[in-house]
Design a protein around this motif. Structure first.
Motif, PDB file in Angstrom:
ATOM      1  N   ILE A   3      35.066 -27.773   1.652  1.00 34.34           N
ATOM      2  CA  ILE A   3      33.871 -28.311   1.787  1.00 34.34           C
ATOM      3  C   ILE A   3      32.952 -28.139   0.686  1.00 34.34           C
ATOM      4  O   ILE A   3      32.762 -27.025   0.377  1.00 34.34           O
ATOM      5  CB  ILE A   3      33.583 -28.210   3.097  1.00 34.34           C
ATOM      6  CG1 ILE A   3      34.403 -28.595   4.337  1.00 34.34           C
ATOM      7  CG2 ILE A   3      32.045 -28.744   3.254  1.00 34.34           C
ATOM      8  CD1 ILE A   3      34.133 -28.183   5.633  1.00 34.34           C
ATOM      9  N   GLY A   4      32.223 -29.070   0.178  1.00 30.76           N
ATOM     10  CA  GLY A   4      31.250 -29.003  -0.811  1.00 30.76           C
ATOM     11  C   GLY A   4      29.856 -29.368  -0.290  1.00 30.76           C
ATOM     12  O   GLY A   4      29.953 -30.533   0.293  1.00 30.76           O
ATOM     13  N   ILE A   5      28.891 -28.776  -0.599  1.00 35.34           N
ATOM     14  CA  ILE A   5      27.520 -29.273  -0.062  1.00 35.34           C
ATOM     15  C   ILE A   5      26.819 -29.806  -1.691  1.00 35.34           C
ATOM     16  O   ILE A   5      26.842 -28.984  -2.514  1.00 35.34           O
ATOM     17  CB  ILE A   5      26.738 -28.116   0.173  1.00 35.34           C
ATOM     18  CG1 ILE A   5      27.343 -27.642   1.686  1.00 35.34           C
ATOM     19  CG2 ILE A   5      25.121 -28.651   0.693  1.00 35.34           C
ATOM     20  CD1 ILE A   5      27.437 -28.247   2.706  1.00 35.34           C
ATOM     21  N   LYS A  22      30.358 -39.009  -6.360  1.00 39.31           N
ATOM     22  CA  LYS A  22      31.484 -39.687  -6.506  1.00 39.31           C
ATOM     23  C   LYS A  22      32.653 -38.717  -7.068  1.00 39.31           C
ATOM     24  O   LYS A  22      33.718 -38.495  -6.696  1.00 39.31           O
ATOM     25  CB  LYS A  22      31.472 -40.937  -7.251  1.00 39.31           C
ATOM     26  CG  LYS A  22      30.862 -41.946  -6.482  1.00 39.31           C
ATOM     27  CD  LYS A  22      30.891 -43.446  -7.203  1.00 39.31           C
ATOM     28  CE  LYS A  22      30.067 -44.398  -6.679  1.00 39.31           C
ATOM     29  NZ  LYS A  22      29.537 -45.440  -7.553  1.00 39.31           N
ATOM     30  N   ARG A  23      32.279 -38.117  -8.203  1.00 36.12           N
ATOM     31  CA  ARG A  23      33.237 -37.302  -8.991  1.00 36.12           C
ATOM     32  C   ARG A  23      33.112 -35.930  -8.124  1.00 36.12           C
ATOM     33  O   ARG A  23      34.557 -35.530  -8.110  1.00 36.12           O
ATOM     34  CB  ARG A  23      32.321 -36.945 -10.062  1.00 36.12           C
ATOM     35  CG  ARG A  23      32.419 -38.174 -11.266  1.00 36.12           C
ATOM     36  CD  ARG A  23      31.635 -37.679 -12.379  1.00 36.12           C
ATOM     37  NE  ARG A  23      31.811 -36.705 -13.115  1.00 36.12           N
ATOM     38  CZ  ARG A  23      30.782 -36.069 -13.755  1.00 36.12           C
ATOM     39  NH1 ARG A  23      29.719 -36.279 -13.855  1.00 36.12           N
ATOM     40  NH2 ARG A  23      31.127 -34.667 -14.215  1.00 36.12           N
ATOM     41  N   VAL A  32      29.660 -33.149   1.585  1.00 35.44           N
ATOM     42  CA  VAL A  32      28.495 -32.987   2.561  1.00 35.44           C
ATOM     43  C   VAL A  32      27.250 -33.264   1.650  1.00 35.44           C
ATOM     44  O   VAL A  32      26.655 -32.396   0.927  1.00 35.44           O
ATOM     45  CB  VAL A  32      27.989 -31.871   3.547  1.00 35.44           C
ATOM     46  CG1 VAL A  32      26.951 -32.164   4.480  1.00 35.44           C
ATOM     47  CG2 VAL A  32      29.312 -31.572   4.377  1.00 35.44           C
ATOM     48  N   VAL A  33      26.673 -34.443   1.582  1.00 37.04           N
ATOM     49  CA  VAL A  33      25.478 -34.639   0.935  1.00 37.04           C
ATOM     50  C   VAL A  33      24.148 -34.415   1.984  1.00 37.04           C
ATOM     51  O   VAL A  33      24.016 -35.000   3.008  1.00 37.04           O
ATOM     52  CB  VAL A  33      25.330 -36.415   0.503  1.00 37.04           C
ATOM     53  CG1 VAL A  33      23.888 -36.465  -0.294  1.00 37.04           C
ATOM     54  CG2 VAL A  33      26.589 -36.775  -0.484  1.00 37.04           C
ATOM     55  N   ASN A  63      35.442 -39.614   1.813  1.00 36.82           N
ATOM     56  CA  ASN A  63      35.317 -37.985   2.391  1.00 36.82           C
ATOM     57  C   ASN A  63      33.835 -37.531   2.262  1.00 36.82           C
ATOM     58  O   ASN A  63      33.637 -36.506   1.931  1.00 36.82           O
ATOM     59  CB  ASN A  63      36.247 -37.464   1.407  1.00 36.82           C
ATOM     60  CG  ASN A  63      36.048 -37.548   0.035  1.00 36.82           C
ATOM     61  OD1 ASN A  63      35.525 -38.403  -0.440  1.00 36.82           O
ATOM     62  ND2 ASN A  63      36.433 -36.538  -0.569  1.00 36.82           N
ATOM     63  N   VAL A  64      32.654 -38.477   2.331  1.00 37.17           N
ATOM     64  CA  VAL A  64      31.641 -38.012   2.027  1.00 37.17           C
ATOM     65  C   VAL A  64      30.773 -38.049   3.528  1.00 37.17           C
ATOM     66  O   VAL A  64      31.043 -39.094   4.397  1.00 37.17           O
ATOM     67  CB  VAL A  64      30.591 -38.948   1.282  1.00 37.17           C
ATOM     68  CG1 VAL A  64      29.291 -38.924   1.183  1.00 37.17           C
ATOM     69  CG2 VAL A  64      31.237 -38.644  -0.219  1.00 37.17           C
ATOM     70  N   GLU A  65      30.024 -37.245   3.686  1.00 41.70           N
ATOM     71  CA  GLU A  65      29.068 -37.248   4.915  1.00 41.70           C
ATOM     72  C   GLU A  65      27.673 -36.871   4.683  1.00 41.70           C
ATOM     73  O   GLU A  65      27.278 -36.287   3.785  1.00 41.70           O
ATOM     74  CB  GLU A  65      29.600 -35.804   5.974  1.00 41.70           C
ATOM     75  CG  GLU A  65      28.839 -35.588   7.067  1.00 41.70           C
ATOM     76  CD  GLU A  65      28.983 -34.173   7.757  1.00 41.70           C
ATOM     77  OE1 GLU A  65      28.202 -33.372   8.032  1.00 41.70           O
ATOM     78  OE2 GLU A  65      30.293 -33.946   7.730  1.00 41.70           O
ATOM     79  N   ILE A  66      26.850 -37.522   5.205  1.00 44.01           N
ATOM     80  CA  ILE A  66      25.311 -37.506   4.866  1.00 44.01           C
ATOM     81  C   ILE A  66      24.628 -36.827   6.128  1.00 44.01           C
ATOM     82  O   ILE A  66      24.796 -37.040   7.158  1.00 44.01           O
ATOM     83  CB  ILE A  66      24.716 -38.769   4.833  1.00 44.01           C
ATOM     84  CG1 ILE A  66      25.509 -39.882   3.740  1.00 44.01           C
ATOM     85  CG2 ILE A  66      23.340 -38.572   4.309  1.00 44.01           C
ATOM     86  CD1 ILE A  66      25.481 -39.240   2.481  1.00 44.01           C
TER      87      ILE A  66
END
Length: 161
Positions: A3-5, A22-23, A32-33, A63-66
């Motif tokens: 998981i990346g923030i 995106k990258r 997780v944005v 695979n992006v969560e806000i």
């Protein structure tokens, strides 16, 4: 699952931000944005508006969560059980500040890693501040932000007048 923030103010989100998001989505299993609720700033858009804009902007990236947070980023990283903080860099001047922040985060939590991604050259000059200033002075911001951000800015400034 890695998981990346990807933290930021995103006021407003720019195509440079979206390029990094995106990258990053290809580097980690989940991005997780995280929209920072910073009490020391006076944002144009509310937290809710920025979250909604980001959800629209990233709807095609599965695979992006806000999310949003306030306080220390390292505390938020712990809550999300994230592996890495992902930061975009436009120029050497960004690196100096972000490097200091990465070292401070490491001091506060030795398990926190920071990954820097270089912004694509087409967005190396772009910032939310420049977008807002250009828009306020009736300059063209097409191609710098998604079209619905332009619409949201028109509404925001119209309401303010």
């Amino acid at each position: 699952m890695k998981i990346g923030i990807c933290p930021g103010s995103f006021d407003p989100v720019t195509n440079g931000h979206l390029d990094i998001i995106k990258r990053a989505s290809h580097v980690v299993d989940k991005v997780v944005v995280a929209v920072l609720n910073n009490p020391f700033k006076n944002p144009l858009f509310t937290i809710e508006e920025r979250i909604n804009i980001l959800k629209e902007a990233t709807k095609d990236i599965p695979n992006v969560e806000i999310d949003c947070f306030s306080g220390l980023l390292v505390d938020y990283v712990n809550v999300k059980k994230a592996d890495v903080i992902i930061k975009g860099l436009r120029a050497v001047s960004d690196f100096e500040y972000e490097f200091q922040m990465a070292l401070m985060n490491k001091k506060l939590n030795k398990n926190v890693e920071t990954m820097f991604m270089m912004t694509s050259s087409e967005y190396s000059y772009l910032s939310s501040s420049i977008v807002k200033e250009t828009f306020k002075l009736n300059g063209c911001i097409e191609g710098l932000v998604p079209d619905y951000v332009i619409d949201a800015m028109r509404k925001k400034f119209k309401d303010a007048r």
